[in-house]
Design a protein around this motif. Structure first.
Motif, PDB file in Angstrom:
ATOM      1  N   THR A  48      25.967  65.460  78.040  1.00 45.43           N
ATOM      2  CA  THR A  48      24.522  65.601  77.840  1.00 45.43           C
ATOM      3  C   THR A  48      24.192  67.038  77.447  1.00 45.43           C
ATOM      4  O   THR A  48      24.993  67.959  77.667  1.00 45.43           O
ATOM      5  N   LYS A  49      23.014  67.228  76.897  1.00 47.28           N
ATOM      6  CA  LYS A  49      22.559  68.570  76.524  1.00 47.28           C
ATOM      7  C   LYS A  49      22.456  69.458  77.769  1.00 47.28           C
ATOM      8  O   LYS A  49      22.808  70.640  77.728  1.00 47.28           O
ATOM      9  N   GLU A  50      22.004  68.882  78.879  1.00 47.44           N
ATOM     10  CA  GLU A  50      21.871  69.656  80.119  1.00 47.44           C
ATOM     11  C   GLU A  50      23.237  70.143  80.604  1.00 47.44           C
ATOM     12  O   GLU A  50      23.389  71.311  80.996  1.00 47.44           O
ATOM     13  N   LEU A  51      24.235  69.273  80.547  1.00 49.90           N
ATOM     14  CA  LEU A  51      25.585  69.657  80.962  1.00 49.90           C
ATOM     15  C   LEU A  51      26.169  70.680  80.000  1.00 49.90           C
ATOM     16  O   LEU A  51      26.834  71.629  80.411  1.00 49.90           O
ATOM     17  N   PHE A  52      25.897  70.525  78.719  1.00 42.57           N
ATOM     18  CA  PHE A  52      26.372  71.499  77.729  1.00 42.57           C
ATOM     19  C   PHE A  52      25.784  72.880  78.008  1.00 42.57           C
ATOM     20  O   PHE A  52      26.489  73.887  77.935  1.00 42.57           O
ATOM     21  N   ASP A  53      24.501  72.946  78.319  1.00 42.93           N
ATOM     22  CA  ASP A  53      23.857  74.228  78.619  1.00 42.93           C
ATOM     23  C   ASP A  53      24.481  74.887  79.850  1.00 42.93           C
ATOM     24  O   ASP A  53      24.668  76.109  79.877  1.00 42.93           O
ATOM     25  N   ILE A  54      24.808  74.094  80.856  1.00 44.82           N
ATOM     26  CA  ILE A  54      25.487  74.626  82.043  1.00 44.82           C
ATOM     27  C   ILE A  54      26.875  75.145  81.666  1.00 44.82           C
ATOM     28  O   ILE A  54      27.269  76.245  82.058  1.00 44.82           O
ATOM     29  N   ALA A  55      27.597  74.367  80.869  1.00 45.99           N
ATOM     30  CA  ALA A  55      28.948  74.757  80.452  1.00 45.99           C
ATOM     31  C   ALA A  55      28.926  76.015  79.595  1.00 45.99           C
ATOM     32  O   ALA A  55      29.842  76.845  79.670  1.00 45.99           O
ATOM     33  N   ALA A  56      27.896  76.181  78.797  1.00 47.50           N
ATOM     34  CA  ALA A  56      27.788  77.376  77.947  1.00 47.50           C
ATOM     35  C   ALA A  56      27.811  78.646  78.781  1.00 47.50           C
ATOM     36  O   ALA A  56      28.425  79.645  78.403  1.00 47.50           O
ATOM     37  N   ALA A  57      27.158  78.608  79.926  1.00 47.71           N
ATOM     38  CA  ALA A  57      27.074  79.788  80.791  1.00 47.71           C
ATOM     39  C   ALA A  57      28.215  79.887  81.792  1.00 47.71           C
ATOM     40  O   ALA A  57      28.592  80.985  82.204  1.00 47.71           O
ATOM     41  N   GLN A  58      28.804  78.761  82.173  1.00 45.43           N
ATOM     42  CA  GLN A  58      29.801  78.786  83.249  1.00 45.43           C
ATOM     43  C   GLN A  58      31.229  78.530  82.788  1.00 45.43           C
ATOM     44  O   GLN A  58      32.167  78.890  83.502  1.00 45.43           O
ATOM     45  N   VAL A  59      31.410  77.892  81.648  1.00 41.18           N
ATOM     46  CA  VAL A  59      32.763  77.538  81.198  1.00 41.18           C
ATOM     47  C   VAL A  59      33.159  78.314  79.955  1.00 41.18           C
ATOM     48  O   VAL A  59      34.228  78.932  79.904  1.00 41.18           O
ATOM     49  N   PHE A  60      32.310  78.301  78.958  1.00 41.77           N
ATOM     50  CA  PHE A  60      32.675  78.886  77.669  1.00 41.77           C
ATOM     51  C   PHE A  60      32.519  80.392  77.614  1.00 41.77           C
ATOM     52  O   PHE A  60      33.083  81.044  76.745  1.00 41.77           O
ATOM     53  N   ALA A  97      37.566  71.411  78.750  1.00 43.17           N
ATOM     54  CA  ALA A  97      37.250  70.004  79.031  1.00 43.17           C
ATOM     55  C   ALA A  97      37.472  69.689  80.508  1.00 43.17           C
ATOM     56  O   ALA A  97      36.656  68.998  81.136  1.00 43.17           O
ATOM     57  N   GLN A  98      38.551  70.200  81.089  1.00 44.78           N
ATOM     58  CA  GLN A  98      38.817  69.965  82.510  1.00 44.78           C
ATOM     59  C   GLN A  98      37.742  70.607  83.390  1.00 44.78           C
ATOM     60  O   GLN A  98      37.310  70.006  84.380  1.00 44.78           O
ATOM     61  N   CYS A  99      37.321  71.821  83.042  1.00 44.30           N
ATOM     62  CA  CYS A  99      36.273  72.492  83.822  1.00 44.30           C
ATOM     63  C   CYS A  99      34.962  71.725  83.757  1.00 44.30           C
ATOM     64  O   CYS A  99      34.281  71.558  84.778  1.00 44.30           O
ATOM     65  N   ILE A 100      34.601  71.243  82.576  1.00 46.84           N
ATOM     66  CA  ILE A 100      33.367  70.471  82.432  1.00 46.84           C
ATOM     67  C   ILE A 100      33.458  69.186  83.240  1.00 46.84           C
ATOM     68  O   ILE A 100      32.495  68.788  83.901  1.00 46.84           O
ATOM     69  N   GLN A 101      34.621  68.559  83.222  1.00 46.27           N
ATOM     70  CA  GLN A 101      34.810  67.333  83.997  1.00 46.27           C
ATOM     71  C   GLN A 101      34.647  67.607  85.490  1.00 46.27           C
ATOM     72  O   GLN A 101      34.040  66.829  86.212  1.00 46.27           O
ATOM     73  N   LEU A 102      35.163  68.730  85.967  1.00 48.76           N
ATOM     74  CA  LEU A 102      35.002  69.099  87.376  1.00 48.76           C
ATOM     75  C   LEU A 102      33.537  69.348  87.727  1.00 48.76           C
ATOM     76  O   LEU A 102      33.067  68.946  88.785  1.00 48.76           O
ATOM     77  N   ASP A 107      33.378  61.758  83.254  1.00 49.54           N
ATOM     78  CA  ASP A 107      34.445  61.622  82.266  1.00 49.54           C
ATOM     79  C   ASP A 107      34.741  62.962  81.605  1.00 49.54           C
ATOM     80  O   ASP A 107      33.863  63.825  81.499  1.00 49.54           O
ATOM     81  N   LYS A 108      35.971  63.091  81.145  1.00 47.80           N
ATOM     82  CA  LYS A 108      36.386  64.305  80.451  1.00 47.80           C
ATOM     83  C   LYS A 108      35.801  64.290  79.035  1.00 47.80           C
ATOM     84  O   LYS A 108      36.001  63.338  78.288  1.00 47.80           O
ATOM     85  N   PRO A 109      35.060  65.342  78.668  1.00 46.35           N
ATOM     86  CA  PRO A 109      34.477  65.389  77.325  1.00 46.35           C
ATOM     87  C   PRO A 109      35.533  65.743  76.279  1.00 46.35           C
ATOM     88  O   PRO A 109      36.640  66.155  76.604  1.00 46.35           O
ATOM     89  N   THR A 110      35.154  65.606  75.028  1.00 44.44           N
ATOM     90  CA  THR A 110      36.010  66.029  73.920  1.00 44.44           C
ATOM     91  C   THR A 110      35.591  67.446  73.542  1.00 44.44           C
ATOM     92  O   THR A 110      34.425  67.692  73.239  1.00 44.44           O
ATOM     93  N   VAL A 111      36.544  68.368  73.558  1.00 46.79           N
ATOM     94  CA  VAL A 111      36.278  69.763  73.200  1.00 46.79           C
ATOM     95  C   VAL A 111      37.256  70.165  72.106  1.00 46.79           C
ATOM     96  O   VAL A 111      38.453  69.913  72.218  1.00 46.79           O
TER      97      VAL A 111
END
Length: 150
Positions: A48-60, A97-102, A107-111
């Protein structure tokens, strides 16, 4: 939907770019190269866009170390992009992808990742090709396009 983000180390922390600049000038003899910027590109789908925004700051990225943008201004630069060959293992993409899944407990996203190289200076086509040949190992990677997948 595919979400895209670009992550670049802040100028004073851009060790990979500084190293490549030095190697290009000293080892490859590209004396007119004045600056190199290396930007990691992430394309993500199945979230989702919300999860992507979180991942942008915490994963990427690490906000205190990186500059995060949704687009790259290539004005005044020569630009090329590299990506792993299909079927080649991409550690950076798999870890993200593993971090986002955690984070999502889902489900594990495609990165997919790529590196954008921005070069400044009075460069000839030969200079750019020489640098591409130096950066791209044809066994594991290839030149990519800047176009965003559908």
């Amino acid at each position: 939907m595919v979400y895209r983000i670009f992550v670049e180390k802040k100028k004073e922390l851009a060790h990979e770019a500084k190293s490549l600049l030095g190697e290009a000038q000293n080892f490859l003899g590209i004396k007119n190269l004045e600056d190199v910027r290396v930007i990691n590109r992430y394309d993500v789908e199945n979230i989702t866009k919300e999860l992507f925004d979180i991942a942008a700051a915490q994963v990427f990225s690490e906000p205190q170390l990186d500059i995060v943008t949704e687009d790259v201004d290539t004005t005044g630069y020569s630009c090329f992009v590299t990506e792993y060959l299909p079927g080649q293992f991409d550690q950076r993409a798999d870890s993200a992808a593993q971090c986002i899944q955690l984070i999502s407990c889902g489900d594990k996203p495609t990165v997919k990742t790529a590196k954008v190289f921005l070069l400044s200076g009075k460069l000839t086509d030969e200079d750019i090709e020489k640098l591409k040949h130096y950066v791209i190992n044809p066994v594991e990677s290839r030149e990519a396009k800047m176009d965003k997948p559908e």
